[in-house]
Structures are given as C-alpha cells and as structure tokens.
Design a protein around this motif. Structure first.
Motif, PDB file in Angstrom:
ATOM      1  N   GLN A 277      -2.430   7.244   3.948  1.00 14.72           N
ATOM      2  CA  GLN A 277      -2.778   8.489   4.633  1.00 14.72           C
ATOM      3  C   GLN A 277      -1.999   8.543   5.943  1.00 14.72           C
ATOM      4  O   GLN A 277      -2.063   7.637   6.757  1.00 14.72           O
ATOM      5  N   ALA A 278      -1.254   9.632   6.125  1.00 13.14           N
ATOM      6  CA  ALA A 278      -0.517   9.853   7.376  1.00 13.14           C
ATOM      7  C   ALA A 278      -0.772  11.296   7.793  1.00 13.14           C
ATOM      8  O   ALA A 278       0.027  12.195   7.532  1.00 13.14           O
ATOM      9  N   SER A 279      -1.925  11.520   8.411  1.00 13.89           N
ATOM     10  CA  SER A 279      -2.348  12.862   8.816  1.00 13.89           C
ATOM     11  C   SER A 279      -2.184  13.041  10.316  1.00 13.89           C
ATOM     12  O   SER A 279      -2.200  12.079  11.077  1.00 13.89           O
ATOM     13  N   TYR A 280      -2.029  14.300  10.742  1.00 16.60           N
ATOM     14  CA  TYR A 280      -1.917  14.646  12.166  1.00 16.60           C
ATOM     15  C   TYR A 280      -0.753  13.898  12.842  1.00 16.60           C
ATOM     16  O   TYR A 280      -0.844  13.507  14.003  1.00 16.60           O
ATOM     17  N   CYS A 281       0.328  13.710  12.096  1.00 22.28           N
ATOM     18  CA  CYS A 281       1.484  12.973  12.637  1.00 22.28           C
ATOM     19  C   CYS A 281       2.658  13.892  12.965  1.00 22.28           C
ATOM     20  O   CYS A 281       3.732  13.420  13.333  1.00 22.28           O
ATOM     21  N   LYS A 282       2.470  15.200  12.802  1.00 27.58           N
ATOM     22  CA  LYS A 282       3.499  16.200  13.095  1.00 27.58           C
ATOM     23  C   LYS A 282       4.779  15.969  12.283  1.00 27.58           C
ATOM     24  O   LYS A 282       5.893  16.223  12.768  1.00 27.58           O
ATOM     25  N   LEU A 283       4.630  15.506  11.063  1.00 29.79           N
ATOM     26  CA  LEU A 283       5.783  15.256  10.200  1.00 29.79           C
ATOM     27  C   LEU A 283       6.369  16.568   9.704  1.00 29.79           C
ATOM     28  O   LEU A 283       5.660  17.410   9.166  1.00 29.79           O
ATOM     29  N   ALA A 284       7.685  16.740   9.859  1.00 29.82           N
ATOM     30  CA  ALA A 284       8.357  17.948   9.374  1.00 29.82           C
ATOM     31  C   ALA A 284       8.869  17.756   7.950  1.00 29.82           C
ATOM     32  O   ALA A 284       9.180  18.723   7.261  1.00 29.82           O
ATOM     33  N   ARG A 285       8.971  16.532   7.518  1.00 27.34           N
ATOM     34  CA  ARG A 285       9.423  16.221   6.153  1.00 27.34           C
ATOM     35  C   ARG A 285       8.777  14.900   5.727  1.00 27.34           C
ATOM     36  O   ARG A 285       8.261  14.165   6.553  1.00 27.34           O
ATOM     37  N   ILE A 286       8.857  14.646   4.430  1.00 20.59           N
ATOM     38  CA  ILE A 286       8.292  13.399   3.918  1.00 20.59           C
ATOM     39  C   ILE A 286       9.273  12.261   4.165  1.00 20.59           C
ATOM     40  O   ILE A 286      10.452  12.344   3.814  1.00 20.59           O
TER      41      ILE A 286
END
Length: 420
Positions: free
Chosen positions: A161-170
């Motif tokens: 789980q990688a939530s709320y990390c502001k990731l723009a891409r995987i």
C-alpha cells in the motif's frame, strides 16, 4: 554450498509422555562445510543450520552419520535428512527445487566419505540477519515522507500500500514485484496505468481509488490480469468509458466505478460471470447495456446517475433492407457459432463480431437493428439494490435490440397488451 529454505529439526527420541519432540519450521540458512581445525577428508564435513534465533548455527556431522534421505517431494522443494547422531530429522521445505537437489547431492557425497577437495563446500560462519529473517510480505506507506526513494522494495512483497504519496505515475520498481497479490495506490495523482501492470501475474486486488485516471487500457484487459484480478477499485477518477475488452477480466468479483464520468458501461457486462459486487454511483449513465441483464449480483449501487426515461414506442431504427452481405455473414457466424479469429478474418471484422448485438428472439445482429430502452427492475440482477434516486426507485432503463421489424412488432404487441 549453501541453501535457503524453511527448516524444522524433529527429535526421534520418545519422551516419557509418549510424544515426539517436535520443533517449529523457521527460515534458515543451511551450509555444508569443513569444521575448522579438522584434518582434510570427509570426516571434517558438517551440516550447519542457522536460524534467526540461532545465527551461530547448530552443527551436525555428515560422514557415515546419515541414516536415510527422504526425497519423494523434492520437486516441491521438500526433503528430509535423517541423522543417526543425534537422532533427529532435518525437515526442509519451501526450497528452490533445483538448489535443493544440488545440496542433497553434495550432502550424500560427504556422507559417503568423498574427499573434501571434490565437494562444493562453504565456510561454516554465522548467517547474516538478512539471510535467515522471514521475507517481508507486507508494506504499508501512507505519506510521501515514508516513500522509499533510494531503497528497493523487498522482492518478497505480496501486499503493498502506497497511499497519499502524491505519486504521478506507478513506480517501475513496483512492477518488478512478481509476488504481489494486493496493490493499493489510492489517493495519489496517477494519470495513466502502464501496460506492464499486466505482468503482475499474481495480482488479485488493485485499488486505484481517488487518482486522476482517464482510461483503463485495452492492453491491461488482454493481460494476465484476466486470470488473477478479483477486486478492482477505479472510483473517484475521471474515466468516461471502459473498453469493450474490459469484460475479459472475467475473474472480477468486486468492481467499484463510483464518482467517475462514465457515459456507458462495457457492452458485454454479462461476461463478468463471477461479479458479485458492482458500484457505479454518481456517474453520467443514461441507460444500461443490454448484456447487463445477464449479471447475478449480491450488491448493486447505481445511485445518482441521470437515467433517461425509457420509451419503447420511440425506437431508433437502423435497419438496412435488404441486409448487406457482411450483415448476413456476420449473423450466420454468430448464430451458428462458427469459429473465427484474426488468423481467418481481418482484425476489424473480428472486433465487429465481438460486439454483435442479440435480439429478443436470440438471433444476432451487427449493424442492422432496431434499438429501444425499456425499464428493468434491478432486483432481477441483484439481491441488494441501493436506491437509484431520492424517490426510492430500484428501476433503470436498459437497451433492447431487435434484428427485424417482425421481432419489434411482436414485442410491441406484448408491451401494449400488458400496459393496455
């Protein structure tokens, strides 16, 4: 020679209570090596078992000290080495089958007294913590600060789980985690899914809630996800439509599409035979596809969609009379279940056949048909239905197709009689 696996050392002595002394399987590093200070020759070869609790390792003499090898399940990564002194069974499991075979061969040679120079021996040194710790299978990250930028993800991960990390891409590093079963990337800024997500052959749950997705690619629908994916959350994105091939994800059990911009659901929804939970609330759906009536759901939520008022008396007539040769051939192919594929027909014809419509009489039609919308009570396809509007309704418009004027006329007669 070294081998990583799970080990359980079982005593064969019978205590007074009549029970066998039994240990507990744990991650271990097995080493086959020469005891320091011993003369050259097979007698100096020992089997060392290092675990997280005992990294220094327990050592067992090998030459002429093995009573029996149990290798019936070696192809499954399991084997047992029975020692004479002490009277214990060293039970190995969850090993790489090829590595296990090589290791057992070396142990057998040492047992027979083969010269040390001919054996693939290792130094009998304490194991590193990383070599005997149980592989990490779960990692939860809930902030950008905690997201690993320089360190790799453990290859043993099954749940990430990688939530709320502001990731723009995987992250491409995530796509290398071939054991992943559950991937939660909710509450990020992801706009597009790479086709390589489909290479995660064990992936059963994919959560992409609250991102910036505008589509779900055909490549993903055609990937190995067809056989593994059971839970998919695409809610709170910007998706306007899903491809026809989406319904090839036939293992789906739970599908969440709420709060998107969907103007239609996939044409062949009825192919999702395992689907039990479907939510597509607060979209822009005017009606449901004809295939929707084939679903068998436990829970259905279509609240907040701008469903049109159905009017069977105002049909959309797209009949072509006489039927074209293409239409006749297409109808015959589907009706008589004639096998076809891209090796026999041009790809665009195969795509047309995949979206052939079905008349109320059961016959197929391609581009020559009559279309209407009728009312369907959603309890016909779902045990529990969330109300579709604030008025307490559980009905929604669904498309119907007719292959000819005759079929439409028969429907119209029945409709007028029932609403007489």
């Amino acid at each position: 020679m070294r081998l990583q696996c799970e080990v359980e050392v079982v005593s064969r002595l019978l205590p007074s209570c009549g029970l066998r002394g039994r240990g507990r399987a744990s991650r271990a590093l097995l080493s086959l090596g020469r005891q320091p200070g011993r003369p050259r020759g097979g007698g100096g070869v020992y089997l060392m078992v290092c675990t997280a609790r005992d990294r220094a390792g327990a050592r067992y003499k090998v030459q002429e000290n093995i009573e029996r090898f149990f290798t019936r399940f070696v192809e499954e990564g399991k084997a047992t080495v029975r020692l004479r002194e002490p009277a214990v069974d060293v039970c190995l499991s969850k090993a790489n089958a090829s590595n296990l075979k090589n290791f057992l061969s070396a142990v057998r040679l040492a047992h027979q007294g083969t010269d040390i120079g001919a054996l693939p021996l290792s130094a009998l040194v304490p194991a590193k913590t990383s070599e005997v710790e149980k592989p990490k299978t779960k990692m939860i990250i809930t902030s950008r600060r905690d997201y690993p930028l320089t360190k790799s993800f453990p290859y043993s991960l099954e749940h990430l789980q990688a939530s709320y990390c502001k990731l723009a891409r995987i992250d491409m590093r995530v796509l290398c985690l071939k054991k992943l079963r559950k991937l939660d990337l909710s509450h990020n800024h992801i706009k597009q899914l790479p086709a390589t997500v489909g290479d995660l052959i064990c992936l059963q749950e994919l959560n992409l809630h609250n991102n910036h997705l505008e589509s779900f690619s055909v490549a993903l629908c055609n990937s190995t996800l067809q056989k593994s994916l059971q839970f998919l959350d695409l809610s709170q994105n910007k998706i306007k439509a899903l491809p026809i091939q989406f319904c090839q994800l036939r293992e789906l059990v739970n599908l969440k599409l709420d709060d998107n911009e969907l103007i239609r659901l996939p044409f062949k929804m009825g192919q999702l035979g395992h689907l039990r939970f479907l939510s597509a609330a607060r979209n822009k759906l005017p009606f449901l596809p004809s295939d929707f009536r084939k679903l068998s759901l436990e829970n259905l939520d279509l609240f907040g969609n701008p469903f049109e008022q159905p009017n069977p008396l105002v049909p959309s007539i797209q009949l072509k009379i006489p039927l074209t040769l293409l239409e006749c051939a297409a109808r015959a192919t589907v009706n008589y279940r004639i096998p076809y594929g891209c090796h026999l027909l041009p790809s665009h014809l195969c795509e047309d056949l995949e979206v052939a419509k079905t008349c109320q009489c059961g016959s197929a039609c391609l581009s020559s048909f009559i279309q209407i919308t009728v009312t369907m009570n959603l309890h016909h396809v779902a045990h529990t239905v969330v109300l579709v509007d604030n008025m307490g309704g559980t009905e929604a418009p669904i498309i119907c197709y007719f292959c000819s004027l005759d079929c439409y006329s028969q429907f119209l007669d029945r409709y007028l009689q029932s609403n007489g």
